[in-house]
Design a protein around this motif. Structure first.
Motif, PDB file in Angstrom:
ATOM      1  N   LEU A 159     -11.226 -11.166  -1.608  1.00 29.03           N
ATOM      2  CA  LEU A 159     -11.014  -9.841  -1.051  1.00 29.03           C
ATOM      3  C   LEU A 159      -9.554  -9.682  -0.658  1.00 29.03           C
ATOM      4  O   LEU A 159      -8.921  -8.652  -0.928  1.00 29.03           O
ATOM      5  CB  LEU A 159     -11.895  -9.667   0.197  1.00 29.03           C
ATOM      6  CG  LEU A 159     -13.049  -8.688   0.091  1.00 29.03           C
ATOM      7  CD1 LEU A 159     -13.908  -8.752   1.333  1.00 29.03           C
ATOM      8  CD2 LEU A 159     -12.538  -7.273  -0.142  1.00 29.03           C
ATOM      9  N   MET A 160      -9.046 -10.766  -0.020  1.00 26.32           N
ATOM     10  CA  MET A 160      -7.642 -10.720   0.376  1.00 26.32           C
ATOM     11  C   MET A 160      -6.742 -10.618  -0.845  1.00 26.32           C
ATOM     12  O   MET A 160      -5.770  -9.872  -0.852  1.00 26.32           O
ATOM     13  CB  MET A 160      -7.308 -11.955   1.206  1.00 26.32           C
ATOM     14  CG  MET A 160      -7.764 -11.788   2.641  1.00 26.32           C
ATOM     15  SD  MET A 160      -7.147 -13.092   3.676  1.00 26.32           S
ATOM     16  CE  MET A 160      -8.388 -14.318   3.455  1.00 26.32           C
ATOM     17  N   ALA A 161      -7.151 -11.355  -1.875  1.00 26.31           N
ATOM     18  CA  ALA A 161      -6.361 -11.332  -3.103  1.00 26.31           C
ATOM     19  C   ALA A 161      -6.321  -9.923  -3.674  1.00 26.31           C
ATOM     20  O   ALA A 161      -5.260  -9.405  -4.037  1.00 26.31           O
ATOM     21  CB  ALA A 161      -6.956 -12.300  -4.113  1.00 26.31           C
ATOM     22  N   VAL A 162      -7.510  -9.294  -3.732  1.00 25.94           N
ATOM     23  CA  VAL A 162      -7.594  -7.945  -4.301  1.00 25.94           C
ATOM     24  C   VAL A 162      -6.730  -6.975  -3.503  1.00 25.94           C
ATOM     25  O   VAL A 162      -6.066  -6.092  -4.056  1.00 25.94           O
ATOM     26  CB  VAL A 162      -9.069  -7.499  -4.356  1.00 25.94           C
ATOM     27  CG1 VAL A 162      -9.167  -5.996  -4.593  1.00 25.94           C
ATOM     28  CG2 VAL A 162      -9.812  -8.254  -5.454  1.00 25.94           C
ATOM     29  N   LYS A 163      -6.744  -7.181  -2.179  1.00 30.31           N
ATOM     30  CA  LYS A 163      -5.975  -6.255  -1.335  1.00 30.31           C
ATOM     31  C   LYS A 163      -4.462  -6.538  -1.410  1.00 30.31           C
ATOM     32  O   LYS A 163      -3.653  -5.687  -1.076  1.00 30.31           O
ATOM     33  CB  LYS A 163      -6.435  -6.392   0.113  1.00 30.31           C
ATOM     34  CG  LYS A 163      -7.739  -5.674   0.384  1.00 30.31           C
ATOM     35  CD  LYS A 163      -8.074  -5.789   1.856  1.00 30.31           C
ATOM     36  CE  LYS A 163      -9.482  -5.330   2.147  1.00 30.31           C
ATOM     37  NZ  LYS A 163      -9.974  -5.954   3.371  1.00 30.31           N
ATOM     38  N   SER A 164      -4.121  -7.732  -1.826  1.00 30.35           N
ATOM     39  CA  SER A 164      -2.713  -8.125  -1.787  1.00 30.35           C
ATOM     40  C   SER A 164      -1.873  -7.359  -2.814  1.00 30.35           C
ATOM     41  O   SER A 164      -2.435  -6.783  -3.765  1.00 30.35           O
ATOM     42  CB  SER A 164      -2.595  -9.611  -2.059  1.00 30.35           C
ATOM     43  OG  SER A 164      -2.855  -9.834  -3.424  1.00 30.35           O
ATOM     44  N   LYS A 165      -0.621  -7.371  -2.608  1.00 30.78           N
ATOM     45  CA  LYS A 165       0.302  -6.653  -3.494  1.00 30.78           C
ATOM     46  C   LYS A 165       0.176  -7.104  -4.951  1.00 30.78           C
ATOM     47  O   LYS A 165       0.333  -6.330  -5.877  1.00 30.78           O
ATOM     48  CB  LYS A 165       1.746  -6.869  -3.020  1.00 30.78           C
ATOM     49  CG  LYS A 165       2.248  -5.697  -2.200  1.00 30.78           C
ATOM     50  CD  LYS A 165       3.756  -5.704  -2.190  1.00 30.78           C
ATOM     51  CE  LYS A 165       4.263  -6.285  -0.933  1.00 30.78           C
ATOM     52  NZ  LYS A 165       5.145  -7.151  -0.550  1.00 30.78           N
ATOM     53  N   GLN A 166      -0.087  -8.374  -5.081  1.00 28.36           N
ATOM     54  CA  GLN A 166      -0.181  -8.949  -6.422  1.00 28.36           C
ATOM     55  C   GLN A 166      -1.179  -8.189  -7.297  1.00 28.36           C
ATOM     56  O   GLN A 166      -1.022  -8.125  -8.512  1.00 28.36           O
ATOM     57  CB  GLN A 166      -0.641 -10.413  -6.349  1.00 28.36           C
ATOM     58  CG  GLN A 166       0.213 -11.275  -5.483  1.00 28.36           C
ATOM     59  CD  GLN A 166       1.516 -11.634  -6.150  1.00 28.36           C
ATOM     60  OE1 GLN A 166       1.703 -11.351  -7.346  1.00 28.36           O
ATOM     61  NE2 GLN A 166       2.439 -12.205  -5.398  1.00 28.36           N
ATOM     62  N   CYS A 167      -2.198  -7.667  -6.648  1.00 27.46           N
ATOM     63  CA  CYS A 167      -3.238  -6.977  -7.445  1.00 27.46           C
ATOM     64  C   CYS A 167      -3.014  -5.478  -7.511  1.00 27.46           C
ATOM     65  O   CYS A 167      -3.913  -4.729  -7.896  1.00 27.46           O
ATOM     66  CB  CYS A 167      -4.619  -7.267  -6.859  1.00 27.46           C
ATOM     67  SG  CYS A 167      -5.258  -8.861  -7.409  1.00 27.46           S
ATOM     68  N   ALA A 168      -1.842  -5.026  -7.130  1.00 21.63           N
ATOM     69  CA  ALA A 168      -1.622  -3.585  -7.072  1.00 21.63           C
ATOM     70  C   ALA A 168      -1.423  -2.959  -8.451  1.00 21.63           C
ATOM     71  O   ALA A 168      -1.599  -1.766  -8.632  1.00 21.63           O
ATOM     72  CB  ALA A 168      -0.430  -3.269  -6.180  1.00 21.63           C
ATOM     73  N   SER A 169      -1.105  -3.785  -9.453  1.00 27.84           N
ATOM     74  CA  SER A 169      -0.831  -3.185 -10.758  1.00 27.84           C
ATOM     75  C   SER A 169      -1.598  -3.908 -11.862  1.00 27.84           C
ATOM     76  O   SER A 169      -1.861  -5.109 -11.791  1.00 27.84           O
ATOM     77  CB  SER A 169       0.656  -3.263 -11.054  1.00 27.84           C
ATOM     78  OG  SER A 169       0.872  -3.048 -12.427  1.00 27.84           O
ATOM     79  N   VAL A 170      -1.891  -3.134 -12.881  1.00 25.89           N
ATOM     80  CA  VAL A 170      -2.624  -3.672 -14.022  1.00 25.89           C
ATOM     81  C   VAL A 170      -1.831  -4.785 -14.726  1.00 25.89           C
ATOM     82  O   VAL A 170      -2.401  -5.597 -15.451  1.00 25.89           O
ATOM     83  CB  VAL A 170      -3.018  -2.534 -14.986  1.00 25.89           C
ATOM     84  CG1 VAL A 170      -1.773  -1.929 -15.617  1.00 25.89           C
ATOM     85  CG2 VAL A 170      -3.977  -3.006 -16.068  1.00 25.89           C
ATOM     86  N   LYS A 171      -0.530  -4.753 -14.451  1.00 22.71           N
ATOM     87  CA  LYS A 171       0.287  -5.787 -15.091  1.00 22.71           C
ATOM     88  C   LYS A 171      -0.161  -7.182 -14.693  1.00 22.71           C
ATOM     89  O   LYS A 171       0.013  -8.148 -15.424  1.00 22.71           O
ATOM     90  CB  LYS A 171       1.768  -5.586 -14.725  1.00 22.71           C
ATOM     91  CG  LYS A 171       2.382  -4.430 -15.453  1.00 22.71           C
ATOM     92  CD  LYS A 171       3.839  -4.250 -15.028  1.00 22.71           C
ATOM     93  CE  LYS A 171       4.230  -2.818 -15.210  1.00 22.71           C
ATOM     94  NZ  LYS A 171       4.561  -2.172 -13.924  1.00 22.71           N
ATOM     95  N   ASN A 172      -0.707  -7.292 -13.489  1.00 20.87           N
ATOM     96  CA  ASN A 172      -1.148  -8.596 -13.010  1.00 20.87           C
ATOM     97  C   ASN A 172      -2.625  -8.864 -13.283  1.00 20.87           C
ATOM     98  O   ASN A 172      -3.287  -9.550 -12.507  1.00 20.87           O
ATOM     99  CB  ASN A 172      -0.898  -8.708 -11.505  1.00 20.87           C
ATOM    100  CG  ASN A 172       0.517  -9.122 -11.239  1.00 20.87           C
ATOM    101  OD1 ASN A 172       1.190  -9.623 -12.151  1.00 20.87           O
ATOM    102  ND2 ASN A 172       0.959  -8.913 -10.019  1.00 20.87           N
TER     103      ASN A 172
END
Ligand code: GDP
Length: 691
Positions: A578-591
């Motif tokens: 959940l934290m991962a999803v909320k993190s910036k890293q998951c903000a774009s489809v690029k990741n």
């Protein structure tokens, strides 16, 4: 005139339909006599056929309510048992068999029953008459018969020989009339001899002088008189069973030759009544007279019944008209209306939601199988600690391994049989909505209609099922090769999977709590969890397979413990993800390789949207169009009258309502007929006095 009896017999038929024959008895001729007095022979001579049960073993055990209907000009003679719903019976020996069976259905232990058998005989040779044959009086109780039998028979006969009925008291000439049980019984209820006809049978067995004296009996004088008969046909009984010769005319011939050979005793000047023909005429005449004189009282009783029915209709049903047809039509309209409302509320968005939540579960399963099985440190290398959230996750995006993982997951998602899944989900949701609509409709109380409606729904859905699921499967085909996700879709997926994970986390925790209370508290569960953890790490050695009794824990507790460990681990992972999803890293489809949760959710949404487009055209619109038509087909005009009746009466409330209306209508009809009969009678009387 002799139309009164006929009309009254018709009226009795109507009243029987209302089920009111008990309280509204129209006069009948009740036949009583001792066993072997010749009662059956007299009745058969009147009908002209052998049709009554024969034998020594108390063959008449139930009253036989016999209606004779004169059918002028018709060559056909037949009988009907209205209660049995049989067809017309042309063969009188078959009538005899049926009567025997119906009588013998009363057990030897009971011997008699007051439940009447209804039999109607139609013939151009019979007069319009209504006769009731009763079990013969017995002198001595037989071996296998109950001791109270004598009394039971006598009580049964007493019930029938009440006014306004006419009593036909049968006595045999070779028995002293003073000993005649029939005459004694009738004298008790008709002491002045006003409604009794005496029949003296077996006149051929006594000396003519003595016979003539019997017919002039002064001991118990009868206003309607005595009639002497010889109702036994001369020695060739088999012949009449064939129906080739009419029993009536044979007997008449035989009687004629007997009586005319004793002109002194029985001739026209002797002042006595003899012969079956005379008896028949007398019966017709007497019954007609009795009908006529009871016309007023019967009318009054019917009027009273009608008033009661009218009152009930008003008070209980507010004078609300109802028919089985109108009830069905109204119920169907209301149901179709509620279905229409449902169709307004259930469309593409609702289907999408349904399908998406089904796919959410599949996504969770895939994630659990491919990513969440430990260790997943590669995917989320950081420790799950708030300080490090920003560094989550750290899977190497150039790593072929993570590419493969995501490709395999996406392929599993697109190939799980979305066509079938989507069609099943929507079809079964439609069915359960129809069921819910039924529950709050009139049809809730009608199993027959309910079934028809559910069948209508599933027939349409079944017919469309394979076509639809193939279509859907076809149109999602491109996704099996490539799933292109835009940033907007990604953002939506990220938002949505967050909700899904939160819910999953919540469910995990709730299940853990449930486990806690089921083992008797948090502490207990912790103990067993820590034991299992240590055993896993190898800190302690568990003897045997570690499954039962290890560490002093019962096998059941260990099982629960393992379940708890699984749930705890699952909750930990979900928290981390959940934290991962909320993190910036998951903000774009690029990741996307870091964030399989978001990617799969977005993919599932694409699948659902595409599927819904086709479900809407192939299944929903078709169903919405065809279902009301199918209902009309199954429950509308095509139902037969008795089916509609059966349907309406399934609901006890409607049944009572319909019955009151029917009773009221029939009583009104009867009353109308009675009134016109009275007028007819009045005119006839006037004509006679004028003449
Ligand atoms: P139930 O028991 O009163 O119905 O009497 P049945 O009609 O069965 O008659 C009893 C017996 O008397 C039978 O054997 C009949 O054949 C006979 N029987 C009936 N009527 C007459 C009659 O008028 N003359 C003679 N001789 N025998 C008769």
């Amino acid at each position: 005139m002799m139309v009164l009896t006929k009309k009254m017999i018709e009226i009795r038929g109507i009243l029987q339909k209302v089920g009111q024959s008990g309280s509204l008895t129209l006069p009948s001729i009740v036949v009583i006599g001792s066993q072997s007095s010749g009662k059956s022979s007299v009745l058969e001579a009147i009908v002209g056929h052998e049709f009554l049960p024969k034998g020594s073993n108390m063959v008449t055990r139930r009253p036989i309510e016999l209606t004779l209907v004169n059918t002028p000009g018709s060559g056909e003679e037949y009988g009907e048992f209205p209660d049995l719903g049989l067809r017309r019976i042309l063969d009188f020996s078959s009538i005899q068999r049926t009567l025997t069976e119906l009588n013998m259905a009363v057990s030897d232990a009971d011997c008699v029953s007051d439940d009447p058998i209804h039999l109607t005989i139609y013939s151009s040779n019979v007069p319009d008459l209504s006769l009731i044959d009763l079990p013969g009086y017995i002198q001595v109780v037989g071996q296998n018969q109950p001791l109270q039998l004598k009394q039971k028979i006598s009580e049964l006969c007493d019930k029938y020989i009440q006014p306004p009925n006419v009593i036909l008291a049968i006595s045999a000439a070779d028995v002293d009339l003073a000993n005649s049980t029939a005459l004694r019984a009738s004298r008790r209820v008709d002491p002045r001899g006003e409604r009794t006809i005496g029949v003296v049978t077996k006149m051929d067995l006594v000396d003519p002088t003595r016979g003539a004296a019997l017919l002039n009996d002064k001991q118990y004088p009868l206003r309607l008189g005595y009639v002497g008969v010889v109702s036994k046909a001369p020695s060739s009984q088999g012949l009449f069973k064939m129906g080739s010769t009419n029993l009536m005319s044979t007997i008449a011939k035989h009687e004629n030759s007997f009586f005319s050979s004793h002109p002194l005793e029985f001739g026209p000047d002797a002042g006595v009544n003899v012969g079956t023909v005379t008896l028949r005429k007398k019966l017709m005449h007497v019954l007609e007279q009795t009908m006529s004189s009871s016309l007023q009282s019967t009318t009054d009783t019917i009027r009273q019944e009608l008033e009661e029915a009218t009152y009930e209709f008003k008070v209980q049903y507010n004078d609300r008209p109802l028919s089985a047809e109108s009830y069905l039509a109204e119920s169907l309209d209301a149901f179709k209306h509620s279905f229409k409302q449902f169709t307004d509320d259930f469309g593409r968005p609702q289907m999408h939601e349904l399908l998406k939540s089904e796919l959410d579960q599949k996504v969770l399963d895939l994630l659990a199988a491919r990513y969440w099985n430990k260790p997943i440190t590669d995917l989320s290398q950081a420790q799950v600690e708030p300080d490090h959230i920003s560094s989550l996750p750290r899977a190497d995006s150039s790593s072929l391994y993570w590419h493969r993982q995501l490709d395999a997951s996406a392929s599993a998602l697109t190939k799980l049989g979305v066509g079938r899944l989507a069609t099943t989900v929507v079809a079964s949701s439609l069915l359960s909505h129809v069921d819910r609509l039924l529950n709050s409709s009139n049809f809730a109380a009608h199993p027959f209609a309910r079934q028809a409606i559910m069948e209508a729904a599933s027939t349409i859905l079944n017919e469309r099922f394979y076509g639809t699921s193939d279509q859907v499967e076809n149109c999602i085909k491109p996704f099996k090769f490539e799933i292109d996700i835009e940033e907007r879709e990604w953002a939506q997926g990220r938002q949505h999977i967050g909700e899904v994970l939160k819910k999953e986390l919540h469910d995990c925790e709730a299940a853990l709590n449930g486990l806690e209370s089921s083992v008797g508290g948090r502490r207990k569960l912790r103990e067993v969890i820590s034991f299992i953890d240590r055993a896993r790490k190898g800190d302690i050695v568990v003897e045997g397979d570690g499954r039962s009794g290890a560490g002093g824990f019962s096998a059941a507790l260990l099982t629960k413990g393992r379940e708890a460990v699984f749930l705890r681990d699952r909750a930990d992972i979900i928290k981390m993800r959940l934290m991962a999803v909320k993190s910036k890293q998951c903000a774009s489809v690029k990741n996307k390789y870091y964030c399989p949760e978001v990617f799969l959710d977005s993919a599932a949404s694409k699948l659902a949207s595409t599927a819904v487009l086709f479900l809407n055209v192939e299944l929903l619109s078709e169903f919405y169009y065809n279902f009301p038509r199918e209902l009309d087909l199954r429950l509308g005009r095509h139902l037969k009258e008795d089916e509609i009746e059966r349907f309406a009466k399934e609901d006890p409330k409607i049944r009572r309502h319909l019955e009151v209306i029917r009773r009221k209508e029939l009583l009104e009809l009867v009353l109308e007929k009675m009134d016109s009969l009275k007028q007819l009678e009045g005119r006839e009387r006037e004509r006679l006095t004028d003449g």
